[in-house]
Design an enzyme around this catalytic site. Structure first.
Site, PDB file in Angstrom:
ATOM      1  N   LYS A  55       0.942  -1.193   0.057  1.00 38.89           N
ATOM      2  CA  LYS A  55      -0.067   0.162   0.017  1.00 38.89           C
ATOM      3  C   LYS A  55       0.833   1.148   0.025  1.00 38.89           C
ATOM      4  CE  LYS A  55      -4.313  -0.970  -0.012  1.00 38.89           C
ATOM      5  NZ  LYS A  55      -5.356  -0.297  -1.004  1.00 38.89           N
ATOM      6  N   SER A 319       0.427  -9.906  -0.708  1.00 35.42           N
ATOM      7  CA  SER A 319       0.389  -8.535  -0.735  1.00 35.42           C
ATOM      8  C   SER A 319       0.280  -7.863   0.596  1.00 35.42           C
ATOM      9  CB  SER A 319      -0.998  -8.356  -1.483  1.00 35.42           C
ATOM     10  OG  SER A 319      -2.126  -8.959  -0.908  1.00 35.42           O
TER      11      SER A 319
HETATM   12  C1  LIG Z   1      -2.935  -7.193   2.009  1.00 34.62           C
HETATM   13  C2  LIG Z   1      -3.819  -6.505   0.979  1.00 34.62           C
HETATM   14  N1  LIG Z   1      -3.945  -7.416  -0.156  1.00 34.62           N
HETATM   15  C3  LIG Z   1      -4.799  -7.059  -1.121  1.00 34.62           C
HETATM   16  C4  LIG Z   1      -5.526  -5.779  -1.021  1.00 34.62           C
HETATM   17  C5  LIG Z   1      -6.544  -5.435  -2.283  1.00 34.62           C
HETATM   18  O1  LIG Z   1      -6.057  -4.107  -2.754  1.00 34.62           O
HETATM   19  P1  LIG Z   1      -7.149  -3.418  -3.678  1.00 34.62           P
HETATM   20  O2  LIG Z   1      -7.979  -2.816  -2.797  1.00 34.62           O
HETATM   21  O3  LIG Z   1      -6.265  -2.357  -4.643  1.00 34.62           O
HETATM   22  O4  LIG Z   1      -7.710  -4.467  -4.693  1.00 34.62           O
HETATM   23  C6  LIG Z   1      -5.274  -5.051  -0.150  1.00 34.62           C
HETATM   24  C7  LIG Z   1      -6.082  -3.664   0.223  1.00 34.62           C
HETATM   25  O5  LIG Z   1      -6.219  -3.128   1.299  1.00 34.62           O
HETATM   26  C8  LIG Z   1      -4.605  -5.551   1.117  1.00 34.62           C
HETATM   27  O6  LIG Z   1      -4.345  -4.790   2.312  1.00 34.62           O
END
Ligand SMILES: Cc1ncc(COP(=O)(O)O)c(C=O)c1O
Length: 417
Positions: A55, A319
């Site tokens: 993020k 992520s």
């Molecule tokens: C760990 C994690 N993965 C994936 C996402 C998904 O991101 P997006 O909202 O841009 O699809 C988030 C969003 O906060 C996240 O914190």
């Protein structure tokens, strides 16, 4: 066709902006997942990014793009966790005042970390939607710039730098699997990857209880879910962002869904096999691989000896890694149960001295490790000579669970559940 609002050049510019700010996270091979899928699997470790998730990339690019006047007014965001930490760190690196609205019940470590990165935290609202409304109202009243978590070209370009890095680290990547909430991350990655490697597949993953993309893609426009439910708070979003949706519709090959059990099993696998702490949203791509490995097998490869290093690699984007220890404990328990490694049983015993010891003897002979036992004798539902025992056991998997049940039956124990 109208020009796309985010281009490869935007993502490249974002990468230059992020030099020295975002870490180039590792791309780790996973032998276990490679064997399962029958193609090389690589893990993009954004769980080890600064602030514990990708993020900070989008937040920094967005705030760095503000005018001097806008910066002076400060920024405001709403977040259940990761976006708040990203905004807090990005703003403090750029010397901009940040206020982050978090819903009641946000995980305490995420709240504390957001504060530690230098943001003013306001706890407000029952859920993210209410915190978002409060943040927008604050922006209107004070002139602070609202930093949207996914629905802005600069945020998407920033997240897209994950895609550029993946191709730098693994130019032959054939499939990139990404967790999807509002869609900013997958949209940015798709812009970068499809521009440089048009035949690479991009697969988005949502939690089945919070999957607004599949019905939205079917309808051709963003659809709102009434009450998204999932333990994966990072992707618990009830409506696709307008701009991410347009990009996903054009560039993302498919969006799959995974169950809560699959998320928990994926988290457990990351921890045990890859030694990586990943939060449920961050483990969603691994959950997709677990749920349908054949769907990710390269057509020229295939399962079998050596197949795991043939074919084009599958990259799963981990992520985020921000998970409260208590949540981790709960999810791991769930993951172990989902993987058949945790067996809970209720049995009736004759209430006489030594009965419990005899039961434990049978369990010990079956190599089941007792985690917890509760022994009830005073329930009015029980007969005068009966006791009810609830045992929680660790096992090595579903086969072992069946053996334990069989051993109990053979020893004459009526298993109630
Ligand atoms: C760990 C994690 N993965 C994936 C996402 C998904 O991101 P997006 O909202 O841009 O699809 C988030 C969003 O906060 C996240 O914190």
């Amino acid at each position: 066709m109208a020009a796309r609002a985010v281009s490869l050049d935007d993502v490249r510019r974002a990468q230059r902006t992020l030099a020295g700010v975002a870490q180039r996270t590792a791309l780790e091979p996973s032998r276990h997942l490679s064997r399962l899928v029958g193609a090389p699997v690589r893990l993009k470790c954004e769980n080890l990014q600064r602030t514990g998730s990708f993020k900070v990339r989008g937040a920094y690019v967005r705030i760095a793009g503000l005018s001097a006047g806008e910066r002076a007014a400060g920024v405001v965001a709403a977040s259940a966790g990761n976006h708040g930490q990203g905004v807090a760190l990005a703003a403090s690196l750029l010397d901009v005042r940040a206020t982050v609205f978090m819903p009641e019940g946000a995980q305490l470590p995420k709240l504390a970390a957001t504060r530690d990165y230098g943001a003013r935290v306001r706890v407000c609202g029952q859920d993210l939607a209410e915190a978002l409304a409060a943040a927008r109202e604050y922006a209107r009243a004070t002139g602070a710039v609202f930093i949207h978590p996914f629905d802005h070209p600069d945020v998407i370009a920033g997240q897209g730098t994950v895609g550029l890095e993946i191709l730098e680290q693994c130019p032959r990547a054939g499939t990139v699997v990404v967790g999807v909430g509002g869609g900013g991350l997958v949209a940015g990655i798709a812009v970068a990857v499809k521009a440089l490697s048009p035949d690479a597949r991009i697969v988005g993953v949502q939690a089945a209880g919070a999957a607004a993309y599949p019905p939205s893609l079917a309808a051709g426009h963003p659809v709102t879910l009434e009450a998204p439910v999932t333990m994966a708070d990072g992707i618990r979003v009830g409506r696709p962002g307008d701009l991410p949706f347009r990009i996903v519709k054009e560039l993302v090959d498919e969006v799959r869904t995974v169950s809560e059990d699959e998320l928990a099993s994926a988290l457990l696998l990351c921890l045990e096999r890859a030694k990586l702490v990943v939060e449920p949203a961050g483990a969603s791509p691994v959950a997709a691989l677990l749920s349908d490995p054949a769907a990710f097998r390269a057509s020229e490869g295939g399962a079998g000896e050596g197949a795991e290093e043939e074919g084009r690699p599958v990259v799963a984007v981990l992520s985020g890694g921000n998970v409260d220890a208590l949540v981790l404990q709960r999810v791991l328990r769930h993951g172990m149960a989902a993987a058949g490694r945790y067996l809970s049983l209720r049995l009736l015993l004759t209430d006489r001295p030594g009965a419990l010891a005899a039961l434990l003897e049978v369990l010990s002979a079956a190599d089941a490790n007792v985690v917890d036992v509760s022994h009830v004798r005073t329930d009015p539902r029980l007969g005068i000579a009966e006791a009810e025992v609830e045992v929680h056991l660790e096992t090595t998997g579903p086969g072992h669970c069946a053996e334990v049940r069989a051993a109990l039956r053979a020893a004459g124990y009526p298993v109630m559940s």
